[in-house]
Structures are given as structure tokens and as C-alpha cells.
Design a protein around this motif. Structure first.
Motif, PDB file in Angstrom:
ATOM      1  N   PHE A   1      41.655  37.869  51.096  1.00  0.00           N
ATOM      2  CA  PHE A   1      41.816  38.892  50.059  1.00  0.00           C
ATOM      3  C   PHE A   1      40.849  38.670  48.904  1.00  0.00           C
ATOM      4  N   LEU A   2      40.619  37.413  48.524  1.00  0.00           N
ATOM      5  CA  LEU A   2      39.643  37.145  47.464  1.00  0.00           C
ATOM      6  C   LEU A   2      38.258  37.630  47.869  1.00  0.00           C
ATOM      7  N   TYR A   3      37.908  37.448  49.138  1.00  0.00           N
ATOM      8  CA  TYR A   3      36.628  37.943  49.642  1.00  0.00           C
ATOM      9  C   TYR A   3      36.563  39.465  49.531  1.00  0.00           C
ATOM     10  N   THR A   4      37.683  40.128  49.826  1.00  0.00           N
ATOM     11  CA  THR A   4      37.729  41.586  49.716  1.00  0.00           C
ATOM     12  C   THR A   4      37.542  42.040  48.271  1.00  0.00           C
ATOM     13  N   PHE A   5      38.135  41.306  47.334  1.00  0.00           N
ATOM     14  CA  PHE A   5      38.008  41.662  45.914  1.00  0.00           C
ATOM     15  C   PHE A   5      36.587  41.426  45.398  1.00  0.00           C
ATOM     16  N   ASP A   6      36.015  40.265  45.786  1.00  0.00           N
ATOM     17  CA  ASP A   6      34.678  39.895  45.311  1.00  0.00           C
ATOM     18  C   ASP A   6      34.115  38.828  46.252  1.00  0.00           C
ATOM     19  N   PRO A   7      33.223  39.206  47.174  1.00  0.00           N
ATOM     20  CA  PRO A   7      32.691  38.251  48.160  1.00  0.00           C
ATOM     21  C   PRO A   7      32.049  37.006  47.548  1.00  0.00           C
ATOM     22  N   SER A   8      31.525  37.128  46.333  1.00  0.00           N
ATOM     23  CA  SER A   8      30.847  35.978  45.720  1.00  0.00           C
ATOM     24  C   SER A   8      31.811  34.849  45.373  1.00  0.00           C
ATOM     25  N   LEU A   9      33.106  35.145  45.285  1.00  0.00           N
ATOM     26  CA  LEU A   9      34.087  34.114  44.919  1.00  0.00           C
ATOM     27  C   LEU A   9      34.207  33.028  45.978  1.00  0.00           C
ATOM     28  N   ILE A  10      33.901  33.362  47.220  1.00  0.00           N
ATOM     29  CA  ILE A  10      34.065  32.402  48.309  1.00  0.00           C
ATOM     30  C   ILE A  10      33.103  31.219  48.154  1.00  0.00           C
ATOM     31  N   SER A  11      31.963  31.456  47.564  1.00  0.00           N
ATOM     32  CA  SER A  11      31.007  30.358  47.352  1.00  0.00           C
ATOM     33  C   SER A  11      31.206  29.680  45.998  1.00  0.00           C
TER      34      SER A  11
ATOM     35  N   LEU B   1      50.581  40.268  53.007  1.00  0.00           N
ATOM     36  CA  LEU B   1      50.558  40.698  51.607  1.00  0.00           C
ATOM     37  C   LEU B   1      51.205  39.671  50.680  1.00  0.00           C
ATOM     38  N   PHE B   2      51.923  38.708  51.241  1.00  0.00           N
ATOM     39  CA  PHE B   2      52.412  37.608  50.412  1.00  0.00           C
ATOM     40  C   PHE B   2      51.213  36.848  49.855  1.00  0.00           C
ATOM     41  N   GLY B   3      50.318  36.417  50.745  1.00  0.00           N
ATOM     42  CA  GLY B   3      49.098  35.760  50.301  1.00  0.00           C
ATOM     43  C   GLY B   3      48.186  36.696  49.532  1.00  0.00           C
ATOM     44  N   GLY B   4      48.173  37.965  49.936  1.00  0.00           N
ATOM     45  CA  GLY B   4      47.344  38.942  49.239  1.00  0.00           C
ATOM     46  C   GLY B   4      47.758  39.128  47.794  1.00  0.00           C
ATOM     47  N   SER B   5      49.054  39.129  47.541  1.00  0.00           N
ATOM     48  CA  SER B   5      49.559  39.287  46.174  1.00  0.00           C
ATOM     49  C   SER B   5      49.185  38.081  45.319  1.00  0.00           C
ATOM     50  N   ILE B   6      49.292  36.890  45.900  1.00  0.00           N
ATOM     51  CA  ILE B   6      48.901  35.677  45.172  1.00  0.00           C
ATOM     52  C   ILE B   6      47.407  35.705  44.892  1.00  0.00           C
ATOM     53  N   ALA B   7      46.619  36.157  45.872  1.00  0.00           N
ATOM     54  CA  ALA B   7      45.173  36.284  45.673  1.00  0.00           C
ATOM     55  C   ALA B   7      44.859  37.272  44.557  1.00  0.00           C
ATOM     56  N   ASN B   8      45.610  38.348  44.498  1.00  0.00           N
ATOM     57  CA  ASN B   8      45.408  39.343  43.445  1.00  0.00           C
ATOM     58  C   ASN B   8      45.698  38.741  42.068  1.00  0.00           C
ATOM     59  N   TYR B   9      46.717  37.897  42.012  1.00  0.00           N
ATOM     60  CA  TYR B   9      47.048  37.209  40.759  1.00  0.00           C
ATOM     61  C   TYR B   9      45.925  36.248  40.369  1.00  0.00           C
ATOM     62  N   ILE B  10      45.417  35.501  41.352  1.00  0.00           N
ATOM     63  CA  ILE B  10      44.290  34.600  41.091  1.00  0.00           C
ATOM     64  C   ILE B  10      43.088  35.391  40.573  1.00  0.00           C
ATOM     65  N   TYR B  11      42.814  36.522  41.190  1.00  0.00           N
ATOM     66  CA  TYR B  11      41.679  37.366  40.797  1.00  0.00           C
ATOM     67  C   TYR B  11      41.833  37.844  39.350  1.00  0.00           C
ATOM     68  N   LYS B  12      43.053  38.218  38.968  1.00  0.00           N
ATOM     69  CA  LYS B  12      43.308  38.650  37.586  1.00  0.00           C
ATOM     70  C   LYS B  12      43.100  37.488  36.611  1.00  0.00           C
ATOM     71  N   LEU B  13      43.547  36.291  37.001  1.00  0.00           N
ATOM     72  CA  LEU B  13      43.344  35.115  36.148  1.00  0.00           C
ATOM     73  C   LEU B  13      41.850  34.839  35.962  1.00  0.00           C
ATOM     74  N   LEU B  14      41.069  34.992  37.027  1.00  0.00           N
ATOM     75  CA  LEU B  14      39.622  34.807  36.943  1.00  0.00           C
ATOM     76  C   LEU B  14      38.993  35.843  36.011  1.00  0.00           C
ATOM     77  N   GLN B  15      39.430  37.085  36.147  1.00  0.00           N
ATOM     78  CA  GLN B  15      38.883  38.158  35.315  1.00  0.00           C
ATOM     79  C   GLN B  15      39.234  37.969  33.845  1.00  0.00           C
ATOM     80  N   ASN B  16      40.418  37.432  33.595  1.00  0.00           N
ATOM     81  CA  ASN B  16      40.882  37.247  32.217  1.00  0.00           C
ATOM     82  C   ASN B  16      40.429  35.928  31.598  1.00  0.00           C
ATOM     83  N   GLY B  17      39.671  35.140  32.354  1.00  0.00           N
ATOM     84  CA  GLY B  17      39.182  33.870  31.838  1.00  0.00           C
ATOM     85  C   GLY B  17      40.222  32.775  31.794  1.00  0.00           C
ATOM     86  N   LYS B  18      41.367  32.978  32.471  1.00  0.00           N
ATOM     87  CA  LYS B  18      42.417  31.962  32.489  1.00  0.00           C
ATOM     88  C   LYS B  18      42.239  30.975  33.642  1.00  0.00           C
TER      89      LYS B  18
END
Length: 329
Positions: free
Chosen positions: A80-90, A39-56
Motif C-alpha cells: 500500500f505504501l508503494y501505491t501511495f508513493d513508490p519512492s517510499l520503498i527505497s 485492508l487491515f495492513g492497508g489502513s495502517i499503511a495509510n496512517y503511516i503515510y499521513k504521519l510521513l506527510q505531516n512530518g511526524k
């Protein structure tokens, strides 16, 4: 030789401690946040996902880890990014900065075992090879592994035959110690050069790093050696310095004021400084635990919550470790 050179050789010279793969966790010399919980990496992934969603952060950005060991942290982020949105991996690119071929091979092997051909892992041997338009850069416990000088009352440590002596300090080292108001402790070497090279490697970047230390130096030596989860202060009479050399980890508390000043002087904007507890909660660790509870049930939740406790409990890693974030807009 000066202690900084001795430490550099200890960790990164021929046969140095960090030049080959070492176990971390129960079977190694020490634990890290990465080995404590995914969940250390998962939390960072969640932050990255929020930045992507917010256009940052752009979807074509590179997710770069520095000091990746076997690649566990970056792999957790990818999963974790794959779990949030599989398309992000590509869409995203994933890379590790790693100067040692033995570790690059371990990282390639681990990523293939984890993802097969689904995730392409890139490698850079040095920052001189990196030239990207945008990146999210992450590191865990790298700055406590920069070589340092031992400073004591306007003297610096030198090593002769594995014995430490003190000689008059050079003006640059003394000036740094005086700037931060201590007469006894460690003066990191290389923060300024690293910050400049990192800044020059990207048009736009966000750098998040975790480490042990604080904003105010404690005016004492914190440098210590880890061997099989036993901790020896460097000047402990029980420590066999010659036996520990290149065979055990050596580290010290990060002076975050020095680190922040070095990055700001290189052009970075200082975005945040937080305890690991606050940073991971802000990144969404509690949200991830709630999701585990909803989708996998109480037993799975309890198992992950017990591991996460190590990351965020104030008496464990939560208050002792800090997160600092820098931005190049």
C-alpha cells in the motif's frame, strides 16, 4: 512447574506452537485481522503515510513488525505504501523481529515471492540487536501470547502431569491482581521487561498494537485453546491438555490497563486506546474502500467491503479487538 513456565514452553520452547510456520485462516486453528482482509495492513499503511506527510515520521524511519507470522501484515503495508508513493520503498527500511530461524526463512521467502529484489527485508532476533534512530512499530495479537499466571483467590496455578493445581501466590503476582481488582483471572508475565527493552531500542518511536481484551478484567478465566477453529476453555473437561500441548494455540484476554501501565512506567507516552473499529476508520479504511470503488469498480469494492466488514463490524472484530498506541518522542 508454574503455569507461566508451562505456557512459555507450550508456545516458544523446543517444538513449541509458535516456533514453526502454522497456517492462519480457513486452513489453520484461528483467524486474525491480517487473514481477514488486506485492508487491515492497508489502513495502517495509510496512517503511516499521513504521519510521513505531516512530518511526524521521518522518511528514513524503520517500519518494524513484531510477531509477523509469515510477514503478511508487513507485506501488505509495503504494497500500500508503494501505491501511495513508490519512492517510499527505497527511503524507508522494513524489518521484522523474529527469534526463530524457521519463521525468518518463511518471511524471507514470502517477501521475495511478493517483491523480488525491490524490497530489502531486515531481521532482528531480539530487541537487544535493535538500535535505530526512528521507527514505526506494529504488532497484531502478540500480548495475548505472553506467558501468564493463573490467579485465583491469592493462589496461582501450577502444572503437574498435565493437571492444573493451585498453590499460594507469590507477592508480586498477587499485588498485580489486587491492583486491577480481580480475584480470578490471568496475570501477564513480561509486559514490563518488553516495554523497557522496546523503549531502549529507539531514539524516537511510535508503537501501534492490536489485541483482544479490555481495560477492565472480567474477574474470570478467559484462557482458552484453539484447535481447528474450535475453542476450548482451559478448564473444559473435553480438552485433552496433553494432546493440545505445543500442537494448538493458547491465548487469553489482554488486560489493557496492565499493559498501558507497564509502558508508561517504562517511559512511553500513552497516545491512544480505541476499539479496532474506531482505529481503522481513523486510519482511513473507508477512504481506501472509496478509492477501490473509484478505480476498480463496484464488484471489486463489494468484495473488499465484505472482507473489511469482518474487521470493523461491532459484532465481529470491530468492538472485541482494541488498538493501543504509544509514543517515544
Amino acid at each position: 512447574m508454574r503455569f507461566s513456565r508451562f505456557m512459555q514452553e507450550w508456545l516458544y520452547g523446543e517444538g513449541g506452537y509458535y516456533t514453526s510456520f502454522k497456517e492462519i485462516g480457513k486452513g489453520g486453528d484461528f483467524y486474525t485481522a491480517v487473514s481477514a482482509s488486506r485492508l487491515f495492513g492497508g489502513s495502517i499503511a495509510n496512517y503511516i503515510y499521513k504521519l510521513l506527510q505531516n512530518g511526524k515520521l521521518g522518511e528514513g524511519a524503520t517500519i518494524l513488525e513484531i510477531g509477523a507470522h509469515r510477514g503478511y501484515l508487513l507485506a501488505d503495508i509495503v504494497q500500500f505504501l508503494y501505491t501511495f508513493d513508490p519512492s517510499l520503498i527505497s527511503k524507508l527500511r522494513f524489518a521484522i523481529l523474529e527469534p526463530f530461524e524457521a519463521l525468518r526463512e518463511e518471511q524471507r521467502r514470502y517477501f521475495f515471492e511478493s517483491f523480488g529484489e525491490a524490497v530489502k527485508l531486515e531481521h532482528f532476533k531480539s530487541l537487544n540487536e535493535v538500535a535505530r534512530s526512528e521507527a514505526f512499530i506494529v504488532a497484531n495479537e502478540i500480548f495475548d501470547a505472553f506467558a501468564c499466571e493463573l490467579f485465583y483467590k491469592d493462589q496461582i496455578g501450577v502444572v503437574r502431569d498435565f493437571s492444573i493445581h493451585f498453590e499460594p501466590a507469590d507477592p508480586k503476582t498477587a499485588a498485580i491482581a489486587h491492583r486491577y481488582g480481580f480475584e480470578k483471572g490471568e496475570v501477564a508475565v513480561g509486559y514490563e521487561e518488553f516495554a523497557k527493552k522496546l523503549f531502549a531500542s529507539f531514539k524516537k518511536a511510535r508503537f501501534v498494537t492490536f489485541d483482544y481484551g479490555d481495560l477492565v478484567p472480567r474477574n474470570d478465566f478467559s484462557i482458552r485453546v484453539y484447535t481447528r477453529h474450535k475453542v476450548y476453555p482451559l478448564f473444559d473437561k473435553e480438552l485433552d491438555l496433553k494432546a493440545a500441548y505445543k500442537n494448538s494455540d493458547i491465548t487469553y484476554d489482554v488486560n489493557f490497563s496492565h499493559l498501558i501501565d507497564a509502558f508508561k512506567a517504562s517511559g512511553w507516552e500513552h497516545e491512544a486506546f480505541k476499539t479496532q473499529l474506531v482505529a481503522l476508520v481513523d486510519f482511513g479504511i473507508t477512504e481506501l474502500l472509496e478509492t477501490i470503488m473509484q478505480k476498480a469498480g463496484f464488484e471489486a469494492y463489494k468484495k473488499e467491503a465484505d472482507k473489511a466488514k469482518i474487521l470493523i463490524h461491532p459484532s465481529l472484530m470491530g468492538e472485541r479487538f482494541k488498538m493501543v498506541e504509544f509514543v517515544k518522542a
